[in-house]
Design an enzyme around this catalytic site. Structure first.
Site, short mmCIF file in Angstrom:
data_model
loop_
_atom_site.label_atom_id
_atom_site.label_comp_id
_atom_site.label_asym_id
_atom_site.label_seq_id
_atom_site.Cartn_x
_atom_site.Cartn_y
_atom_site.Cartn_z
N ARG A 98 0.85 -1.20 0.00
CA ARG A 98 0.00 0.00 0.00
C ARG A 98 0.88 1.25 0.00
O ARG A 98 1.53 1.55 1.00
CB ARG A 98 -0.91 0.02 1.23
CG ARG A 98 -2.09 -0.94 1.08
CD ARG A 98 -3.15 -0.70 2.12
NE ARG A 98 -2.82 -1.39 3.37
CZ ARG A 98 -3.68 -2.11 4.08
NH1 ARG A 98 -4.93 -2.25 3.66
NH2 ARG A 98 -3.33 -2.68 5.20
N ASP A 125 6.81 -6.64 3.59
CA ASP A 125 6.65 -7.93 2.94
C ASP A 125 6.34 -7.61 1.47
O ASP A 125 6.21 -6.45 1.11
CB ASP A 125 5.47 -8.66 3.61
CG ASP A 125 5.47 -10.15 3.32
OD1 ASP A 125 6.36 -10.63 2.60
OD2 ASP A 125 4.57 -10.84 3.84
N HIS A 171 4.66 -12.93 8.18
CA HIS A 171 5.35 -11.65 8.28
C HIS A 171 5.44 -11.18 9.74
O HIS A 171 6.48 -10.75 10.23
CB HIS A 171 4.62 -10.62 7.42
CG HIS A 171 5.31 -9.30 7.32
ND1 HIS A 171 4.71 -8.18 6.81
CD2 HIS A 171 6.56 -8.91 7.67
CE1 HIS A 171 5.55 -7.16 6.84
NE2 HIS A 171 6.69 -7.58 7.37
N ASP A 193 0.12 -0.37 8.16
CA ASP A 193 0.33 0.74 7.22
C ASP A 193 -0.92 1.56 6.90
O ASP A 193 -0.84 2.57 6.23
CB ASP A 193 0.94 0.20 5.92
CG ASP A 193 0.07 -0.88 5.29
OD1 ASP A 193 -0.96 -1.25 5.89
OD2 ASP A 193 0.41 -1.34 4.18
N ASP A 194 -2.08 1.10 7.35
CA ASP A 194 -3.30 1.86 7.05
C ASP A 194 -3.84 2.57 8.29
O ASP A 194 -5.00 2.95 8.34
CB ASP A 194 -4.38 0.95 6.47
CG ASP A 194 -4.79 -0.15 7.45
OD1 ASP A 194 -4.04 -0.38 8.42
OD2 ASP A 194 -5.85 -0.76 7.25
N ASP A 272 -4.75 -13.08 14.75
CA ASP A 272 -5.50 -12.27 15.73
C ASP A 272 -6.63 -13.06 16.40
O ASP A 272 -6.91 -12.88 17.59
CB ASP A 272 -5.99 -10.94 15.14
CG ASP A 272 -6.69 -11.10 13.81
OD1 ASP A 272 -6.59 -12.19 13.21
OD2 ASP A 272 -7.34 -10.14 13.36
N SER A 303 -8.60 -7.95 4.70
CA SER A 303 -9.92 -8.10 5.31
C SER A 303 -10.94 -7.31 4.51
O SER A 303 -10.62 -6.37 3.80
CB SER A 303 -9.89 -7.67 6.77
OG SER A 303 -9.46 -6.36 6.88
#
Ligand SMILES: *[C@@H]1O[C@H](CO)[C@@H](O)[C@H](O)[C@H]1NC(C)=O
Ligand SMILES: *[C@@H]1O[C@H](CO)[C@@H](O)[C@H](O)[C@H]1NC(C)=O
Length: 428
Positions: A98, A125, A171, A193-194, A272, A303
């Site tokens: 991203r 990654d 990762h 990263d988001d 998770d 997701s």
């Protein structure tokens, strides 16, 4: 200062508003000729004024409370020993492909009080060139490490479409090993990263760090409130923190001692959900804020984008800097919390959710809604706009089954019976 000003302004608004309302309604042409109608207008007018007064008073009280907290922070006893305030806490940012990672990194760098104390390490990654270019533009403000294992992962045929989750788990495992075993850090904050962070993101983690180290019944500090939508949080209490049995993720801190426990059995996918399993959680809790210190801005990813559109994008990001390192946070230690918070919950008056929804509650204090089973929980949360799902039987944000939120200017505890026996993993 801002709060003092707010109080004065609110006071002025109250008076002005009331006067305006009074005269407007008083001199408004009343089309009905009967005195009955006039009387009704006056009653409505009076109700309007007193409701507005009450609302403004509540706001002023809240603002004053916050002011007191700040004053205490400025002059009171510092809770945290000096060493704890100097601890090095790296931020590990997970990246793949991203390019919008710049939004995440810009905020982290902007709000970072000290680059030496909070090194930012981006782990990438996927070997995506454009994303790597974006990261490298930050020069020595961030460090870049790259996941070397780009081999194809063997995924059971039924799970082919979930391959991304296998990659993510691999990762995570690799990068956390790097952080704790190669770089030898003792604590790590994980960000993806988001995510965009709030101005007091670092202050929050630094202030809560001593709790994580001291209280072995805590295993994470999270920046995220799963029910943190506007309208479900108290915007006047950004200082408020809770314990939760639900692992929220989305900007969270863990210690090396937890990693030592998890790394040998780290899963191949869905880490998770795995971490929320009782075998991993072992009855431990996280700290979570009233108002989230992270917000997710990316809707494309592994997701479902639907979840972003329907839910994630409404989570409110905190806007007021709270000096957590100067505050007394010992109320969050298990012993204190179970004594005072849980007691307060079960001493609060019970109401039903329909009355709450329709604003028919007269109590000024926090109130409680009782749920007795899974179906009741589902119905109530759906009606009130809360998250209604469970992971390993734990409702989002729950502590001992208690889900605390804010609704129509009231703190509300959605709670099981006082003789609660623990989570039922069959609730899903
Ligand atoms: C790693 O850090 C610990 C303290 O957290 C220290 O005792 C140990 O010597 C360090 N190991 C290396 C190889 O630097
Ligand atoms: C911090 O708060 C606790 C209550 O949670 C209280 O017992 C303690 O005295 C406070 N400490 C200081 C230094 O104010």
């Amino acid at each position: 200062m801002r709060i003092k000003r707010t109080i004065v302004v609110l006071g002025l608004i109250t008076i002005t508003w009331s006067l305006v309302l009074y005269f407007t309604l008083l001199y408004r042409p009343i089309y009905s000729e009967t005195s009955v109608n006039v009387n009704r207008q006056i009653v409505i007018l009076e109700q309007g004024i007193s409701e507005q007064f009450k609302k403004n008073n509540d706001m002023i009280n809240n603002a004053q409370k916050l002011l007191e907290i700040k004053k205490k922070g400025d002059h009171g006893q510092r809770q945290i020993p000096k060493e704890a305030l100097n601890v090095k806490i790296p931020v590990l940012v997970f990246a793949c492909n991203r390019v919008t990672i710049n939004k995440c990194l810009d905020r982290l760098i902007q709000y970072r009080p000290d680059p030496d104390q909070f090194p930012i390490i981006v782990s990438q990654d996927c070997n995506h060139d454009e994303t790597r270019d974006v990261i490298e533009k930050y020069g020595n403000q961030v460090s870049l490490i790259q996941q070397p294992d780009q081999s194809d992962i063997q995924v059971p045929p039924k799970e082919k479409k979930f391959k991304g989750y296998f990659k993510i788990a691999r990762h995570y495992g690799w990068a956390l090993n790097q952080m704790f075993f190669n770089f030898n850090f003792s604590t790590v904050i994980i960000v993806e990263d988001d995510l965009e962070v709030s101005s007091d993101f670092f202050e929050y983690f630094l202030g809560t760090y001593p709790l994580l180290v001291k209280d072995s019944s805590l295993w994470c500090i999270s920046a995220w409130n799963d029910n943190g939508k506007e309208g479900l949080v108290n915007m006047n209490r950004p200082d408020l923190l809770y314990r939760t049995d639900f692992f929220p993720g989305l900007g969270w801190m863990l210690t090396k001692s937890l990693w030592l426990e998890l790394y040998t059995k780290w899963p191949r996918a869905y880490w998770d959900d795995w971490i929320r399993d009782p075998q991993q959680r072992k009855g431990r809790s996280c700290i979570r804020p009233e108002i989230s210190r992270t917000r997710t801005f990316g809707k494309t990813g592994v997701s479902n984008g639907m979840f972003f559109e329907k839910h994630l994008k409404f989570i409110k990001l905190n806007e007021e800097f709270v000096p957590f390192t100067k505050m007394n946070l010992t109320y969050l230690l298990k012993e204190n919390y179970d004594r005072s918070f849980v007691k307060d919950v079960y001493q609060s008056p019970v109401v039903n959710y329909q009355d709450l929804r329709e604003g028919r509650i007269d109590y000024n204090s926090p109130v409680r809604i009782t749920y007795r089973n899974r179906d009741e929980y589902k119905i109530i949360t759906k009606k009130l706009g809360l998250m209604d799902d469970f992971k390993s039987g734990v409702p989002r944000t729950a502590y001992r089954g208690i889900v605390t939120f804010y609704y129509k200017e009231k703190m509300v505890h959605l709670a099981p019976n006082v003789n609660w026996k623990g989570y039922d993993v069959s609730w899903s």
